[in-house]
Design a protein around this motif. Structure first.
Motif, PDB file in Angstrom:
ATOM      1  N   ALA A   1       0.841  -1.196   0.000  1.00  0.00           N
ATOM      2  CA  ALA A   1       0.000   0.000   0.000  1.00  0.00           C
ATOM      3  C   ALA A   1       0.878   1.249   0.000  1.00  0.00           C
ATOM      4  O   ALA A   1       0.608   2.210  -0.726  1.00  0.00           O
ATOM      5  CB  ALA A   1      -0.934  -0.011   1.206  1.00  0.00           C
ATOM      6  N   LEU A   2       1.902   1.242   0.808  1.00  0.00           N
ATOM      7  CA  LEU A   2       2.811   2.386   0.843  1.00  0.00           C
ATOM      8  C   LEU A   2       3.537   2.543  -0.492  1.00  0.00           C
ATOM      9  O   LEU A   2       3.687   3.643  -1.000  1.00  0.00           O
ATOM     10  CB  LEU A   2       3.838   2.230   1.977  1.00  0.00           C
ATOM     11  N   THR A   3       3.938   1.449  -1.070  1.00  0.00           N
ATOM     12  CA  THR A   3       4.634   1.502  -2.348  1.00  0.00           C
ATOM     13  C   THR A   3       3.713   2.045  -3.426  1.00  0.00           C
ATOM     14  O   THR A   3       4.114   2.888  -4.223  1.00  0.00           O
ATOM     15  CB  THR A   3       5.149   0.104  -2.743  1.00  0.00           C
ATOM     16  N   ASN A   4       2.447   1.605  -3.452  1.00  0.00           N
ATOM     17  CA  ASN A   4       1.489   2.122  -4.426  1.00  0.00           C
ATOM     18  C   ASN A   4       1.251   3.612  -4.219  1.00  0.00           C
ATOM     19  O   ASN A   4       1.156   4.363  -5.182  1.00  0.00           O
ATOM     20  CB  ASN A   4       0.160   1.353  -4.348  1.00  0.00           C
ATOM     21  N   ALA A   5       1.147   4.047  -2.966  1.00  0.00           N
ATOM     22  CA  ALA A   5       0.958   5.470  -2.682  1.00  0.00           C
ATOM     23  C   ALA A   5       2.190   6.249  -3.131  1.00  0.00           C
ATOM     24  O   ALA A   5       2.082   7.320  -3.716  1.00  0.00           O
ATOM     25  CB  ALA A   5       0.700   5.691  -1.193  1.00  0.00           C
ATOM     26  N   ASP A   6       3.370   5.683  -2.851  1.00  0.00           N
ATOM     27  CA  ASP A   6       4.605   6.345  -3.275  1.00  0.00           C
ATOM     28  C   ASP A   6       4.667   6.465  -4.791  1.00  0.00           C
ATOM     29  O   ASP A   6       5.098   7.469  -5.321  1.00  0.00           O
ATOM     30  CB  ASP A   6       5.840   5.563  -2.788  1.00  0.00           C
ATOM     31  N   ILE A   7       4.215   5.409  -5.470  1.00  0.00           N
ATOM     32  CA  ILE A   7       4.232   5.436  -6.927  1.00  0.00           C
ATOM     33  C   ILE A   7       3.310   6.523  -7.434  1.00  0.00           C
ATOM     34  O   ILE A   7       3.671   7.274  -8.331  1.00  0.00           O
ATOM     35  CB  ILE A   7       3.845   4.060  -7.504  1.00  0.00           C
ATOM     36  N   LYS A   8       2.129   6.669  -6.846  1.00  0.00           N
ATOM     37  CA  LYS A   8       1.201   7.708  -7.277  1.00  0.00           C
ATOM     38  C   LYS A   8       1.794   9.085  -7.029  1.00  0.00           C
ATOM     39  O   LYS A   8       1.754   9.953  -7.880  1.00  0.00           O
ATOM     40  CB  LYS A   8      -0.145   7.563  -6.563  1.00  0.00           C
ATOM     41  N   ILE A   9       2.373   9.303  -5.879  1.00  0.00           N
ATOM     42  CA  ILE A   9       2.992  10.592  -5.571  1.00  0.00           C
ATOM     43  C   ILE A   9       4.198  10.798  -6.476  1.00  0.00           C
ATOM     44  O   ILE A   9       4.367  11.843  -7.076  1.00  0.00           O
ATOM     45  CB  ILE A   9       3.405  10.660  -4.083  1.00  0.00           C
ATOM     46  N   SER A  10       4.998   9.774  -6.614  1.00  0.00           N
ATOM     47  CA  SER A  10       6.168   9.875  -7.467  1.00  0.00           C
ATOM     48  C   SER A  10       5.769  10.117  -8.915  1.00  0.00           C
ATOM     49  O   SER A  10       6.423  10.873  -9.621  1.00  0.00           O
ATOM     50  CB  SER A  10       7.022   8.619  -7.366  1.00  0.00           C
ATOM     51  N   TYR A  11       4.700   9.491  -9.356  1.00  0.00           N
ATOM     52  CA  TYR A  11       4.251   9.695 -10.730  1.00  0.00           C
ATOM     53  C   TYR A  11       3.824  11.142 -10.932  1.00  0.00           C
ATOM     54  O   TYR A  11       4.202  11.767 -11.923  1.00  0.00           O
ATOM     55  CB  TYR A  11       3.096   8.732 -11.059  1.00  0.00           C
ATOM     56  N   GLY A  12       3.059  11.677 -10.000  1.00  0.00           N
ATOM     57  CA  GLY A  12       2.638  13.080 -10.087  1.00  0.00           C
ATOM     58  C   GLY A  12       3.835  14.018 -10.071  1.00  0.00           C
ATOM     59  O   GLY A  12       3.913  14.967 -10.855  1.00  0.00           O
ATOM     60  N   ASP A  13       4.759  13.724  -9.153  1.00  0.00           N
ATOM     61  CA  ASP A  13       5.972  14.538  -9.093  1.00  0.00           C
ATOM     62  C   ASP A  13       6.777  14.402 -10.381  1.00  0.00           C
ATOM     63  O   ASP A  13       7.336  15.379 -10.881  1.00  0.00           O
ATOM     64  CB  ASP A  13       6.841  14.123  -7.897  1.00  0.00           C
ATOM     65  N   LEU A  14       6.818  13.192 -10.898  1.00  0.00           N
ATOM     66  CA  LEU A  14       7.550  12.935 -12.134  1.00  0.00           C
ATOM     67  C   LEU A  14       6.947  13.723 -13.293  1.00  0.00           C
ATOM     68  O   LEU A  14       7.668  14.341 -14.076  1.00  0.00           O
ATOM     69  CB  LEU A  14       7.550  11.441 -12.437  1.00  0.00           C
ATOM     70  N   VAL A  15       5.621  13.717 -13.369  1.00  0.00           N
ATOM     71  CA  VAL A  15       4.941  14.470 -14.435  1.00  0.00           C
ATOM     72  C   VAL A  15       5.243  15.958 -14.287  1.00  0.00           C
ATOM     73  O   VAL A  15       5.592  16.632 -15.256  1.00  0.00           O
ATOM     74  CB  VAL A  15       3.421  14.196 -14.415  1.00  0.00           C
ATOM     75  N   ARG A  16       5.135  16.489 -13.060  1.00  0.00           N
ATOM     76  CA  ARG A  16       5.427  17.904 -12.820  1.00  0.00           C
ATOM     77  C   ARG A  16       6.875  18.240 -13.197  1.00  0.00           C
ATOM     78  O   ARG A  16       7.160  19.266 -13.800  1.00  0.00           O
ATOM     79  CB  ARG A  16       5.160  18.272 -11.368  1.00  0.00           C
ATOM     80  N   GLU A  17       7.765  17.337 -12.837  1.00  0.00           N
ATOM     81  CA  GLU A  17       9.182  17.554 -13.148  1.00  0.00           C
ATOM     82  C   GLU A  17       9.414  17.596 -14.657  1.00  0.00           C
ATOM     83  O   GLU A  17      10.117  18.464 -15.172  1.00  0.00           O
ATOM     84  CB  GLU A  17      10.023  16.447 -12.515  1.00  0.00           C
ATOM     85  N   HIS A  18       8.794  16.644 -15.383  1.00  0.00           N
ATOM     86  CA  HIS A  18       8.959  16.614 -16.843  1.00  0.00           C
ATOM     87  C   HIS A  18       8.330  17.836 -17.500  1.00  0.00           C
ATOM     88  O   HIS A  18       8.909  18.396 -18.432  1.00  0.00           O
ATOM     89  CB  HIS A  18       8.376  15.318 -17.429  1.00  0.00           C
ATOM     90  N   VAL A  19       7.167  18.243 -17.024  1.00  0.00           N
ATOM     91  CA  VAL A  19       6.520  19.440 -17.575  1.00  0.00           C
ATOM     92  C   VAL A  19       7.387  20.667 -17.298  1.00  0.00           C
ATOM     93  O   VAL A  19       7.584  21.518 -18.170  1.00  0.00           O
ATOM     94  CB  VAL A  19       5.097  19.618 -16.999  1.00  0.00           C
ATOM     95  N   SER A  20       7.941  20.737 -16.108  1.00  0.00           N
ATOM     96  CA  SER A  20       8.817  21.849 -15.762  1.00  0.00           C
ATOM     97  C   SER A  20      10.058  21.865 -16.646  1.00  0.00           C
ATOM     98  O   SER A  20      10.465  22.911 -17.153  1.00  0.00           O
ATOM     99  CB  SER A  20       9.218  21.744 -14.291  1.00  0.00           C
ATOM    100  N   LYS A  21      10.670  20.704 -16.839  1.00  0.00           N
ATOM    101  CA  LYS A  21      11.842  20.622 -17.713  1.00  0.00           C
ATOM    102  C   LYS A  21      11.487  21.011 -19.142  1.00  0.00           C
ATOM    103  O   LYS A  21      12.236  21.710 -19.812  1.00  0.00           O
ATOM    104  CB  LYS A  21      12.435  19.210 -17.699  1.00  0.00           C
ATOM    105  N   PHE A  22      10.318  20.553 -19.594  1.00  0.00           N
ATOM    106  CA  PHE A  22       9.882  20.877 -20.954  1.00  0.00           C
ATOM    107  C   PHE A  22       9.711  22.379 -21.127  1.00  0.00           C
ATOM    108  O   PHE A  22      10.180  22.949 -22.112  1.00  0.00           O
ATOM    109  CB  PHE A  22       8.568  20.148 -21.276  1.00  0.00           C
ATOM    110  N   THR A  23       9.052  23.027 -20.174  1.00  0.00           N
ATOM    111  CA  THR A  23       8.854  24.476 -20.287  1.00  0.00           C
ATOM    112  C   THR A  23      10.185  25.221 -20.183  1.00  0.00           C
ATOM    113  O   THR A  23      10.393  26.200 -20.886  1.00  0.00           O
ATOM    114  CB  THR A  23       7.859  25.001 -19.235  1.00  0.00           C
TER     115      THR A  23
END
Length: 137
Positions: free
Chosen positions: A22-44
């Motif tokens: 459960a913690l790993t799945n939650a981490d993945i969701k948070i990490s995925y969101g952070d990952l998306v934000r990071e990629h969008v930030s890098k792209f901009t």
């Protein structure tokens, strides 16, 4: 008793496993969101950087189109020979019969800008080197 202990132990292990999952799945969701934000930030950031590079490139191209004709003209001009220009100035001064010449008369006050610049530079160099133009020394 050993069976009870094994059941209890496997239940605890299963519970710990599910909590970790459960913690790993939650981490993945948070990490995925952070990952998306990071990629969008890098792209901009990269897009902004490319825009700055494009603007800089346009300015460089504009500068090149301005300077290229000037450089082409300069490349076609005769080389600057300080000795030849010095002789010309000394000859002008020697032929003045002792009268005072204005600098514009000496360097040709209305001629070609390149020639005026070269003669003026030569006159400055002659003056700073202490050559007495009156005697050609």
């Amino acid at each position: 008793p050993d069976d009870h202990h094994d059941i209890h132990s496997s239940a605890v292990t299963a519970l710990e496993e599910s909590q970790r999952e459960a913690l790993t799945n939650a981490d993945i969701k948070i990490s995925y969101g952070d990952l998306v934000r990071e990629h969008v930030s890098k792209f901009t950031d990269e897009a902004r950087s490319l825009m700055r590079v494009s603007e800089l490139r346009e300015r460089v191209l504009a500068w090149e189109s301005t300077i290229s004709p000037i450089l082409d003209t300069e490349e076609g001009a005769s080389p600057y020979d300080i000795c030849a220009y010095s002789r010309r100035l000394i000859t002008k001064l020697s032929g003045s019969s002792g009268e005072v010449l204005q600098l514009t008369e000496l360097v040709g006050g209305g001629g070609d800008r390149r020639e005026i610049s070269r003669l003026f530079l030569t006159s400055l160099m002659l003056a700073s080197s202490g050559i007495n133009a009156e005697y050609g020394e």
